[in-house]
Design a protein around this motif. Structure first.
Motif, short mmCIF file in Angstrom:
data_model
loop_
_atom_site.label_atom_id
_atom_site.label_comp_id
_atom_site.label_asym_id
_atom_site.label_seq_id
_atom_site.Cartn_x
_atom_site.Cartn_y
_atom_site.Cartn_z
N LYS A 39 43.09 22.00 58.66
CA LYS A 39 43.39 20.80 57.88
C LYS A 39 43.58 21.14 56.41
O LYS A 39 44.47 20.59 55.76
N ASP A 40 42.77 22.05 55.88
CA ASP A 40 42.93 22.48 54.50
C ASP A 40 44.30 23.11 54.27
O ASP A 40 44.94 22.85 53.25
N VAL A 41 44.74 23.92 55.21
CA VAL A 41 46.05 24.57 55.08
C VAL A 41 47.15 23.51 55.09
O VAL A 41 48.09 23.56 54.28
N MET A 42 47.04 22.53 55.98
CA MET A 42 48.07 21.49 56.05
C MET A 42 48.08 20.64 54.77
O MET A 42 49.14 20.28 54.27
N ILE A 43 46.90 20.35 54.23
CA ILE A 43 46.82 19.60 52.98
C ILE A 43 47.42 20.42 51.84
O ILE A 43 48.16 19.89 51.00
N ASN A 44 47.15 21.72 51.81
CA ASN A 44 47.74 22.56 50.78
C ASN A 44 49.26 22.66 50.93
O ASN A 44 49.98 22.71 49.92
N ASP A 45 49.76 22.66 52.16
CA ASP A 45 51.20 22.62 52.37
C ASP A 45 51.79 21.32 51.82
O ASP A 45 52.87 21.32 51.22
N ALA A 46 51.09 20.22 52.01
CA ALA A 46 51.55 18.93 51.47
C ALA A 46 51.57 18.96 49.94
O ALA A 46 52.51 18.48 49.31
N LYS A 47 50.53 19.57 49.34
CA LYS A 47 50.50 19.69 47.88
C LYS A 47 51.63 20.60 47.38
O LYS A 47 52.25 20.31 46.36
N ASP A 48 51.89 21.69 48.11
CA ASP A 48 53.00 22.57 47.76
C ASP A 48 54.33 21.83 47.84
O ASP A 48 55.22 22.03 47.02
N PHE A 49 54.46 20.98 48.84
CA PHE A 49 55.67 20.17 49.00
C PHE A 49 55.87 19.28 47.77
O PHE A 49 56.97 19.17 47.24
N CYS A 100 59.02 14.09 53.97
CA CYS A 100 59.59 13.69 52.67
C CYS A 100 58.49 13.41 51.65
O CYS A 100 57.32 13.26 51.98
N VAL A 101 58.92 13.38 50.39
CA VAL A 101 58.06 12.96 49.29
C VAL A 101 58.73 11.77 48.63
O VAL A 101 59.93 11.80 48.33
N ALA A 102 57.96 10.73 48.40
CA ALA A 102 58.45 9.56 47.67
C ALA A 102 57.96 9.69 46.23
O ALA A 102 56.77 9.83 45.99
N VAL A 103 58.90 9.69 45.31
CA VAL A 103 58.57 9.79 43.88
C VAL A 103 58.82 8.42 43.27
O VAL A 103 59.96 7.93 43.25
N LYS A 104 57.76 7.81 42.81
CA LYS A 104 57.88 6.48 42.19
C LYS A 104 57.88 6.64 40.67
O LYS A 104 57.00 7.29 40.10
N TYR A 105 58.88 6.05 40.06
CA TYR A 105 59.08 6.11 38.62
C TYR A 105 58.68 4.79 38.00
O TYR A 105 59.06 3.73 38.48
N ASN A 106 57.87 4.86 36.95
CA ASN A 106 57.42 3.65 36.28
C ASN A 106 57.40 3.90 34.79
O ASN A 106 56.80 4.87 34.32
N GLU A 107 58.06 3.05 34.04
CA GLU A 107 58.05 3.15 32.58
C GLU A 107 57.44 1.88 32.02
O GLU A 107 57.89 0.78 32.31
N ASN A 108 56.40 2.05 31.23
CA ASN A 108 55.69 0.92 30.66
C ASN A 108 55.45 1.20 29.19
O ASN A 108 54.74 2.13 28.84
N SER A 109 56.04 0.42 28.32
CA SER A 109 55.90 0.57 26.87
C SER A 109 56.28 1.97 26.40
O SER A 109 55.61 2.57 25.57
N GLY A 110 57.33 2.51 26.98
CA GLY A 110 57.81 3.83 26.58
C GLY A 110 57.08 4.99 27.23
O GLY A 110 57.43 6.14 27.03
N ILE A 111 56.04 4.70 28.01
CA ILE A 111 55.28 5.75 28.69
C ILE A 111 55.79 5.84 30.13
O ILE A 111 55.79 4.86 30.86
N VAL A 112 56.23 7.04 30.50
CA VAL A 112 56.77 7.26 31.84
C VAL A 112 55.68 7.82 32.73
O VAL A 112 55.00 8.78 32.38
N ASN A 113 55.51 7.20 33.88
CA ASN A 113 54.54 7.67 34.88
C ASN A 113 55.27 7.93 36.19
O ASN A 113 56.16 7.18 36.58
N TYR A 114 54.85 8.99 36.86
CA TYR A 114 55.36 9.31 38.19
C TYR A 114 54.19 9.31 39.16
O TYR A 114 53.11 9.80 38.84
#
Length: 157
Positions: A39-49, A100-114
């Motif tokens: 499970k640790d290896v699979m979680i690390n693969d997800a983090k690498d992804f 897949c990886v879903a990347v959510k983009y959010n900009e609030n008061s000029g601060i960009v968060n992913y």
């Protein structure tokens, strides 16, 4: 007077019984440790992804982020061109069309968060979690058995 240097039948039975009792207690610990390591290896693969996705976005900064779209979906086949995330610790190949990886983009008061959510599947097991969940104490609960590729899963994240 005879000099017997051999074990008696009783002594052999006692030793075999002791070895059996030791194995009885040791085997479950070994198997649970091996499962946790997989499970640790699979979680690390997800983090690498997720890290590969971040690098992909940096290399394609002219295309991403698209300010008109709040969520971008990138598949394993797009971001892992050298097939470094290939085989799961369970011996199956990761589904490059479905993971897949879903990347959510959010900009609030000029601060960009992913924020990043990953869906990584090998045909028997899947990781379905956000990056913060993969770094939490409950990370092992994010791995589940699944043999179904749900391409729409990324769109639900």
């Amino acid at each position: 007077m005879k000099n017997n240097k051999a074990f008696t039948l009783i002594e052999l039975i006692v030793i075999i019984t002791l070895i059996g009792v030791i194995l009885l207690f040791a085997l479950p610990n070994v198997t649970s440790t091996l499962d946790r390591n997989k499970k640790d290896v699979m979680i690390n693969d997800a983090k690498d992804f997720i890290e590969k996705t971040k690098n992909y976005l940096l290399l394609h900064s002219d295309e991403y982020p698209n300010k008109d779209v709040t969520t971008t979906f990138l598949f394993l086949k797009e971001v892992d061109l050298r097939n470094e995330i290939d085989t799961s610790p369970y011996g199956k190949k990761y589904d490059r069309e479905c993971s897949c990886v879903a990347v959510k983009y959010n900009e609030n008061s000029g601060i960009v968060n992913y924020s990043y959510s990953v869906y990584l599947i090998d045909g028997n097991n899947k990781v379905d979690a956000s990056l913060s969940e993969l770094n939490s104490d409950n990370k092992y609960k994010k791995i589940a058995e699944s043999n179904v590729c749900n391409v729409n899963k990324c769109k639900e994240m």
